[in-house]
Design a protein around this motif. Structure first.
Motif, PDB file in Angstrom:
ATOM      1  N   UNK B 217       0.836  -1.204   0.000  1.00  0.00           N
ATOM      2  CA  UNK B 217       0.000   0.000   0.000  1.00  0.00           C
ATOM      3  C   UNK B 217       0.858   1.237   0.000  1.00  0.00           C
ATOM      4  N   UNK B 218       0.969   1.886   1.158  1.00  0.00           N
ATOM      5  CA  UNK B 218       1.814   3.076   1.262  1.00  0.00           C
ATOM      6  C   UNK B 218       2.673   2.990   2.513  1.00  0.00           C
ATOM      7  N   UNK B 219       3.653   3.877   2.589  1.00  0.00           N
ATOM      8  CA  UNK B 219       4.533   3.905   3.763  1.00  0.00           C
ATOM      9  C   UNK B 219       3.904   4.743   4.877  1.00  0.00           C
ATOM     10  N   UNK B 245       8.426  -0.034   6.554  1.00  0.00           N
ATOM     11  CA  UNK B 245       8.982   1.035   7.406  1.00  0.00           C
ATOM     12  C   UNK B 245       8.288   1.030   8.761  1.00  0.00           C
ATOM     13  N   UNK B 246       8.731   1.893   9.658  1.00  0.00           N
ATOM     14  CA  UNK B 246       8.203   1.877  11.017  1.00  0.00           C
ATOM     15  C   UNK B 246       6.772   2.401  11.103  1.00  0.00           C
ATOM     16  N   UNK B 271       9.939  -3.720  12.145  1.00  0.00           N
ATOM     17  CA  UNK B 271       9.836  -2.483  11.359  1.00  0.00           C
ATOM     18  C   UNK B 271      11.085  -2.222  10.537  1.00  0.00           C
ATOM     19  N   UNK B 272      11.162  -0.970  10.061  1.00  0.00           N
ATOM     20  CA  UNK B 272      12.310  -0.585   9.235  1.00  0.00           C
ATOM     21  C   UNK B 272      12.489   0.922   9.355  1.00  0.00           C
ATOM     22  N   UNK B 273      13.673   1.372   9.708  1.00  0.00           N
ATOM     23  CA  UNK B 273      14.092   2.778   9.828  1.00  0.00           C
ATOM     24  C   UNK B 273      14.636   3.081  11.223  1.00  0.00           C
ATOM     25  N   UNK B 274      13.899   2.628  12.242  1.00  0.00           N
ATOM     26  CA  UNK B 274      14.151   3.026  13.625  1.00  0.00           C
ATOM     27  C   UNK B 274      14.012   4.525  13.817  1.00  0.00           C
ATOM     28  N   UNK B 275      12.821   5.015  13.593  1.00  0.00           N
ATOM     29  CA  UNK B 275      12.528   6.419  13.863  1.00  0.00           C
ATOM     30  C   UNK B 275      12.300   6.591  15.355  1.00  0.00           C
TER      31      UNK B 275
END
Lengths: 356, 356
Positions: B217-219, B245-246, B271-275
């Motif tokens: 879908x979307x991030x 992504x997160x 997740x992905x990024x670690x914001x």
DNA sequence: CGGATATTGGTAATCGATTACCAACCCCCC
DNA sequence: GGGGGGTTGGTAATCGATTACCAATATCCG
């Protein structure tokens, strides 16, 4: 790089004046000339030099904006809204971060002034230390403050009505049965922290409940977490916590969860801003939504109306916010109804109930 | 506004050349002249016109940067790091958002080129549609892509090693006992979405486990929430979900929580990024941390080394990320140990355990 | 058909800072 | 005291787009 209007004129076999006129359309040229010039321009890939144009026109078509930091999601939404508003007037935004440091802020102001921005939008990081640089800038170029402002009121400002915001937050938790409320926010170096604390104290006094000593640190997740741990370490938990922004509230919720405290059964938590992930934390956060789009629209409107040197008194525009009730606050006993658990996903998150 | 070097020269009783030399210090002047000029400059409040300087010097001291949107916290951290790196070289950053739209992106590229930025940093929003405008820009000015890139590889790029990232994520959940894993990410309009899906499929194949059809879908938080609901509505939950992504991961966690599914007992989420708020959601998110500072440093380094027209082959720099294990993934049976519940607050959140 | 008027093109000045080039001056030493 | 070498200051060109001003041509009317 480097195809100038002279090159275009030469290729089209006309003078630079004709080329300029053909391209800008500001004065009539024969169809013949117009045609030759536009073809030459596209063939050569001519791109007018905005620097030269700015020097000649004494206007750059840019607006400078300085916020304390773009890591804070509230500021990014403000920036996005302002950028959106500026589209209308064809201005580009020059964005800078002051990193919450008056010295960096002053440097950024200077480079933006040197770049001859047509206007400035700023959220000054420090109530006192930011004042000289901001006032000096306001003397050179139209300037509007947003969210935070400097002492003394020498420049226009657009922000939220903090008294109304805190009154809504406090009245809501009181309506849910809270008798003791603590305020967790930032230290008082900026106007938002000051106004919100003042609004909180006013609201608790009016509601006739105990206003415990506030916990003041920073507008960050980390401080919220720390404050939550401090509350857990204290003798008794308050009935409710009102936070200076959503970051604090989210960090605080995390600390409470780790401490085994149930929200909202044992304690209510209210945030401030209504940033994107407020609806996605657990439980979804009851918070005061800042009217960001309206604020951005007011800022741009004011900016267009400011004239440097005009001794018009500084304007202060405070827009009333709305409380968004989600699930970190206890249901009120009558009147407003809180959102149930769950619900389908709509545009911005949960099915939020908003007070009127 | 409008005190020029001519005014300063006149006030100091010298020529503009002397005034310029006294102020820039690029050639010697007598102490007498230097003194008179600097005093005149400060008295008049002289501020050199950066526009005129840029026109004359053919360099603006600015770097343009275009990201899809600053609402996504990953992009704001990249922007902050790049800005931080650029401080060193004395460049200012001109930041634009393409709003995930190739047309807006192309317009932004054009205005930045017209403003004669000295370099461009871009995360192109669309793998295919962004290509013409980006390649054209790269012909005019040094340009480096970051995170996302365009097809065909015509321009330098710095990003994360998605294969390594997905391998770490998949291996981790498999080590925790997962036998079926689903990938929730964005539709494949950008390179990140493509590479991450490819990396995921490679990793699952190598681990010899079932790779279920991905949900694309979307991030965004909203899509993560929706995808979570879709999983709940399906026949059986997978053992683990790896997210693009997160934001997706946080939205998904929220949906699972509402559906009464326990994480990580019933399902692992990575997740992905670690914001910033990855460490503050509930439970704290296991995620792949992007090496943002290193990426920003590489971008700036490359930008300084790019020479327009130099037929040097395009460079591609993929930096290996690290998995940060928190509490949305099941403990692995041997080897790496997961973080326990709780822990004291340090710099960035919990006491995270990181794989080596 | 002649002159008045409208229209269009070209030349050069402008914006402000920088600097190549030249001129003036200083100092020193023979 | 005069010439050589070194230093410092001033004049004017430069960057590129725009436009005031002037000149040239076309058009129109009596």
């Amino acid at each position: 790089m480097g195809v100038t209007i002279h090159d275009v004129a030469r290729a089209a076999g006309v003078s630079v004046a004709s080329a300029s006129r053909a391209l800008s359309g500001r004065r009539k040229v024969t169809a013949e000339v117009a045609e030759r010039v536009t073809r030459a321009a596209t063939e050569l890939g001519y791109r007018p030099n905005a620097i030269a144009k700015a020097l000649r026109d004494q206007t750059t078509g840019t607006i400078g904006m300085i916020v304390p930091g773009i890591g804070n999601p509230f500021f990014t939404t403000i920036v996005e809204s302002v950028e959106h508003q500026l589209q209308e007037t064809g201005h580009d935004l020059l964005l800078c971060a002051s990193l919450y440091t008056p010295e960096i802020e002053a440097r950024r102001l200077n480079t933006l002034l040197a770049r001859r921005v047509d206007g400035l939008i700023i959220s000054p990081c420090d109530f006192e230390a930011s004042a000289p640089a901001v006032l000096n800038a306001a003397r050179q170029v139209p300037l509007v403050q947003v969210d935070r402002y400097i002492e003394g009121g020498g420049a226009d400002w657009v922000g939220v009505d903090d008294d109304s915001a805190l009154a809504q937050a406090v009245d809501h938790v009181v309506a849910g049965g809270a008798r003791s409320v603590v305020f967790v926010s930032s230290r008082l170096m900026n106007s938002s922290a000051r106004l919100r604390l003042a609004g909180f104290q006013l609201a608790t006094a009016r509601a006739g409940i105990a206003s415990l000593p506030p916990l003041l640190g920073e507008f960050t997740l980390a401080w919220g977490f720390e404050a939550g741990q401090a509350l857990l370490a204290g003798d008794a938990l308050p009935d409710a916590v009102v936070c200076g922004n959503d970051e604090i509230a989210v960090g605080l919720l995390r600390a409470l969860r780790l401490g085994g405290v149930r929200v909202p059964e044992e304690i209510s938590v209210v945030g401030f801003d209504d940033v994107g992930h407020a609806a996605m934390c657990d439980p979804p956060l009851t918070t005061v939504r800042q009217p960001v789009e309206e604020m951005a629209a007011e800022v741009v409107r004011l900016l267009n109306q400011v004239r440097v040197g005009d001794p018009r008194p500084a304007q202060r525009i405070a827009i009333a916010p709305r409380l968004v009730v989600r699930q970190t606050s206890r249901p009120v006993t009558r009147g407003v109804v809180t959102a149930g658990a769950g619900g389908t996903m709509t545009g911005d998150g949960q099915e939020d109930k908003e007070t009127t």
